[in-house]
Scaffold this motif. Structure first.
Motif, PDB file in Angstrom:
ATOM      1  N   LYS A   1       0.853  -1.191   0.000  1.00 50.96           N
ATOM      2  CA  LYS A   1       0.000   0.000   0.000  1.00 50.96           C
ATOM      3  C   LYS A   1       0.884   1.235   0.000  1.00 50.96           C
ATOM      4  O   LYS A   1       1.810   1.343   0.800  1.00 50.96           O
ATOM      5  CB  LYS A   1      -0.912   0.004   1.232  1.00 50.96           C
ATOM      6  N   TYR A   2       0.592   2.172  -0.919  1.00 49.13           N
ATOM      7  CA  TYR A   2       1.330   3.428  -1.009  1.00 49.13           C
ATOM      8  C   TYR A   2       0.484   4.527  -0.388  1.00 49.13           C
ATOM      9  O   TYR A   2      -0.705   4.638  -0.688  1.00 49.13           O
ATOM     10  CB  TYR A   2       1.623   3.782  -2.475  1.00 49.13           C
ATOM     11  N   THR A   3       1.083   5.328   0.486  1.00 49.48           N
ATOM     12  CA  THR A   3       0.392   6.464   1.095  1.00 49.48           C
ATOM     13  C   THR A   3       1.328   7.674   1.079  1.00 49.48           C
ATOM     14  O   THR A   3       2.472   7.578   0.625  1.00 49.48           O
ATOM     15  CB  THR A   3      -0.047   6.146   2.549  1.00 49.48           C
ATOM     16  N   LYS A   4       0.817   8.770   1.614  1.00 52.52           N
ATOM     17  CA  LYS A   4       1.576  10.028   1.673  1.00 52.52           C
ATOM     18  C   LYS A   4       2.089  10.404   0.280  1.00 52.52           C
ATOM     19  O   LYS A   4       3.269  10.707   0.096  1.00 52.52           O
ATOM     20  CB  LYS A   4       2.706   9.953   2.689  1.00 52.52           C
ATOM     21  N   ASN A   5       1.186  10.354  -0.695  1.00 53.85           N
ATOM     22  CA  ASN A   5       1.515  10.692  -2.089  1.00 53.85           C
ATOM     23  C   ASN A   5       2.639   9.843  -2.657  1.00 53.85           C
ATOM     24  O   ASN A   5       3.433  10.309  -3.466  1.00 53.85           O
ATOM     25  CB  ASN A   5       1.849  12.185  -2.227  1.00 53.85           C
ATOM     26  N   GLY A   6       2.725   8.600  -2.219  1.00 54.53           N
ATOM     27  CA  GLY A   6       3.737   7.685  -2.739  1.00 54.53           C
ATOM     28  C   GLY A   6       5.065   7.737  -2.007  1.00 54.53           C
ATOM     29  O   GLY A   6       5.991   7.009  -2.347  1.00 54.53           O
ATOM     30  N   ARG A   7       5.168   8.566  -0.988  1.00 54.95           N
ATOM     31  CA  ARG A   7       6.423   8.643  -0.224  1.00 54.95           C
ATOM     32  C   ARG A   7       6.553   7.497   0.762  1.00 54.95           C
ATOM     33  O   ARG A   7       7.625   7.240   1.280  1.00 54.95           O
ATOM     34  CB  ARG A   7       6.518   9.973   0.547  1.00 54.95           C
ATOM     35  N   ARG A   8       5.447   6.818   1.039  1.00 58.37           N
ATOM     36  CA  ARG A   8       5.451   5.764   2.048  1.00 58.37           C
ATOM     37  C   ARG A   8       4.873   4.488   1.438  1.00 58.37           C
ATOM     38  O   ARG A   8       3.825   4.515   0.805  1.00 58.37           O
ATOM     39  CB  ARG A   8       4.598   6.210   3.228  1.00 58.37           C
ATOM     40  N   VAL A   9       5.595   3.387   1.649  1.00 66.13           N
ATOM     41  CA  VAL A   9       5.094   2.091   1.199  1.00 66.13           C
ATOM     42  C   VAL A   9       5.021   1.155   2.402  1.00 66.13           C
ATOM     43  O   VAL A   9       5.929   1.112   3.220  1.00 66.13           O
ATOM     44  CB  VAL A   9       5.959   1.491   0.066  1.00 66.13           C
ATOM     45  N   ARG A  10       3.899   0.456   2.512  1.00 71.45           N
ATOM     46  CA  ARG A  10       3.691  -0.539   3.569  1.00 71.45           C
ATOM     47  C   ARG A  10       3.591  -1.892   2.887  1.00 71.45           C
ATOM     48  O   ARG A  10       2.726  -2.102   2.033  1.00 71.45           O
ATOM     49  CB  ARG A  10       2.413  -0.242   4.337  1.00 71.45           C
ATOM     50  N   MET A  11       4.490  -2.798   3.254  1.00 68.39           N
ATOM     51  CA  MET A  11       4.560  -4.120   2.629  1.00 68.39           C
ATOM     52  C   MET A  11       4.306  -5.182   3.697  1.00 68.39           C
ATOM     53  O   MET A  11       4.833  -5.081   4.803  1.00 68.39           O
ATOM     54  CB  MET A  11       5.949  -4.354   2.026  1.00 68.39           C
ATOM     55  N   VAL A  12       3.516  -6.187   3.344  1.00 70.94           N
ATOM     56  CA  VAL A  12       3.217  -7.277   4.274  1.00 70.94           C
ATOM     57  C   VAL A  12       3.481  -8.604   3.580  1.00 70.94           C
ATOM     58  O   VAL A  12       3.082  -8.799   2.419  1.00 70.94           O
ATOM     59  CB  VAL A  12       1.756  -7.217   4.760  1.00 70.94           C
ATOM     60  N   ARG A  13       4.138  -9.497   4.298  1.00 70.05           N
ATOM     61  CA  ARG A  13       4.359 -10.878   3.837  1.00 70.05           C
ATOM     62  C   ARG A  13       3.898 -11.808   4.957  1.00 70.05           C
ATOM     63  O   ARG A  13       4.343 -11.694   6.095  1.00 70.05           O
ATOM     64  CB  ARG A  13       5.834 -11.117   3.524  1.00 70.05           C
ATOM     65  N   ILE A  14       2.999 -12.717   4.627  1.00 66.53           N
ATOM     66  CA  ILE A  14       2.529 -13.715   5.570  1.00 66.53           C
ATOM     67  C   ILE A  14       3.512 -14.883   5.572  1.00 66.53           C
ATOM     68  O   ILE A  14       3.954 -15.324   4.509  1.00 66.53           O
ATOM     69  CB  ILE A  14       1.111 -14.209   5.195  1.00 66.53           C
ATOM     70  N   ASN A  15       3.825 -15.380   6.755  1.00 66.96           N
ATOM     71  CA  ASN A  15       4.717 -16.534   6.865  1.00 66.96           C
ATOM     72  C   ASN A  15       3.978 -17.761   6.322  1.00 66.96           C
ATOM     73  O   ASN A  15       2.957 -18.164   6.865  1.00 66.96           O
ATOM     74  CB  ASN A  15       5.129 -16.747   8.323  1.00 66.96           C
ATOM     75  N   GLN A  16       4.500 -18.337   5.255  1.00 67.73           N
ATOM     76  CA  GLN A  16       3.859 -19.474   4.593  1.00 67.73           C
ATOM     77  C   GLN A  16       3.647 -20.661   5.529  1.00 67.73           C
ATOM     78  O   GLN A  16       2.729 -21.438   5.356  1.00 67.73           O
ATOM     79  CB  GLN A  16       4.683 -19.907   3.374  1.00 67.73           C
ATOM     80  N   ARG A  17       4.492 -20.798   6.537  1.00 68.95           N
ATOM     81  CA  ARG A  17       4.373 -21.912   7.473  1.00 68.95           C
ATOM     82  C   ARG A  17       3.108 -21.825   8.315  1.00 68.95           C
ATOM     83  O   ARG A  17       2.666 -22.802   8.883  1.00 68.95           O
ATOM     84  CB  ARG A  17       5.604 -21.979   8.371  1.00 68.95           C
ATOM     85  N   HIS A  18       2.523 -20.648   8.391  1.00 72.99           N
ATOM     86  CA  HIS A  18       1.306 -20.480   9.181  1.00 72.99           C
ATOM     87  C   HIS A  18       0.044 -20.585   8.326  1.00 72.99           C
ATOM     88  O   HIS A  18      -1.055 -20.480   8.833  1.00 72.99           O
ATOM     89  CB  HIS A  18       1.330 -19.146   9.931  1.00 72.99           C
ATOM     90  N   LEU A  19       0.218 -20.788   7.026  1.00 72.76           N
ATOM     91  CA  LEU A  19      -0.938 -20.928   6.148  1.00 72.76           C
ATOM     92  C   LEU A  19      -1.366 -22.372   5.986  1.00 72.76           C
ATOM     93  O   LEU A  19      -2.472 -22.647   5.554  1.00 72.76           O
ATOM     94  CB  LEU A  19      -0.632 -20.329   4.781  1.00 72.76           C
ATOM     95  N   SER A  20      -0.466 -23.307   6.303  1.00 69.88           N
ATOM     96  CA  SER A  20      -0.810 -24.715   6.075  1.00 69.88           C
ATOM     97  C   SER A  20      -1.452 -25.362   7.274  1.00 69.88           C
ATOM     98  O   SER A  20      -1.573 -24.875   8.324  1.00 69.88           O
ATOM     99  CB  SER A  20       0.420 -25.501   5.685  1.00 69.88           C
TER     100      SER A  20
END
Length: 154
Positions: free
Chosen positions: A135-154
């Motif tokens: 997700k980009y906010t603050k007119n593109g100056r800020r990026v929020r990235m999320v990665r889910i741990n695959q080991r917790h999806l199974s």
């Protein structure tokens, strides 16, 4: 809360409860590699698989490069602010620069014929491909990235 600036960073224990780590660095690639190493240490210690570690490393590297080179224009007077919350379930990384920002929809598609041979322009595509959400906010100056741990999806 952990803070790091310049070369004064010190190693700390991972925060498996998702406690926030915060860093402010100069527009310097060496400093960004130090922060990346600290965050990846927590990712490894929280039990992420190799695929997730690779994805997080690549996305962070691209976000840091974009903030330093494209956002701050390598200006040594501008800072990059990084926040990371790493838990055994998810990794959330926020990178914010002090530049003018950008509009995501205006970034050329690196997969079109006109752009295939260009040496740059793939960082955003890589970040969006390897992370579960961006997700980009603050007119593109800020990026929020999320990665889910695959080991917790199974």
């Amino acid at each position: 809360m952990r803070m790091g600036v310049g070369k004064s960073k010190r190693r700390e224990q991972p925060s498996p409860n998702g406690e926030s780590m915060k860093f402010t660095i100069g527009s310097d690639f060496t400093e960004s590699r130090d922060v990346q190493s600290r965050i990846l240490e927590d990712v490894r210690n929280c039990g992420y698989d190799e695929q997730s570690i690779f994805a997080i490393k690549l996305a962070m590297e691209e976000a840091f490069i974009n903030a330093i080179r494209h956002g701050n224009k390598l200006d040594p007077n501008k800072k990059v602010h990084i926040e990371a919350k790493i838990s055994p379930v998810r990794a959330e990384i926020i990178v914010e620069d002090e530049g003018p920002g950008f509009k995501r929809e205006k970034v050329p598609d690196p997969t079109t014929d006109d752009n295939l041979c260009k040496c740059s322009g793939r960082g955003i595509l890589l970040m969006e491909s390897y992370m579960n959400s961006i997700k980009y906010t603050k007119n593109g100056r800020r990026v929020r990235m999320v990665r889910i741990n695959q080991r917790h999806l199974s």
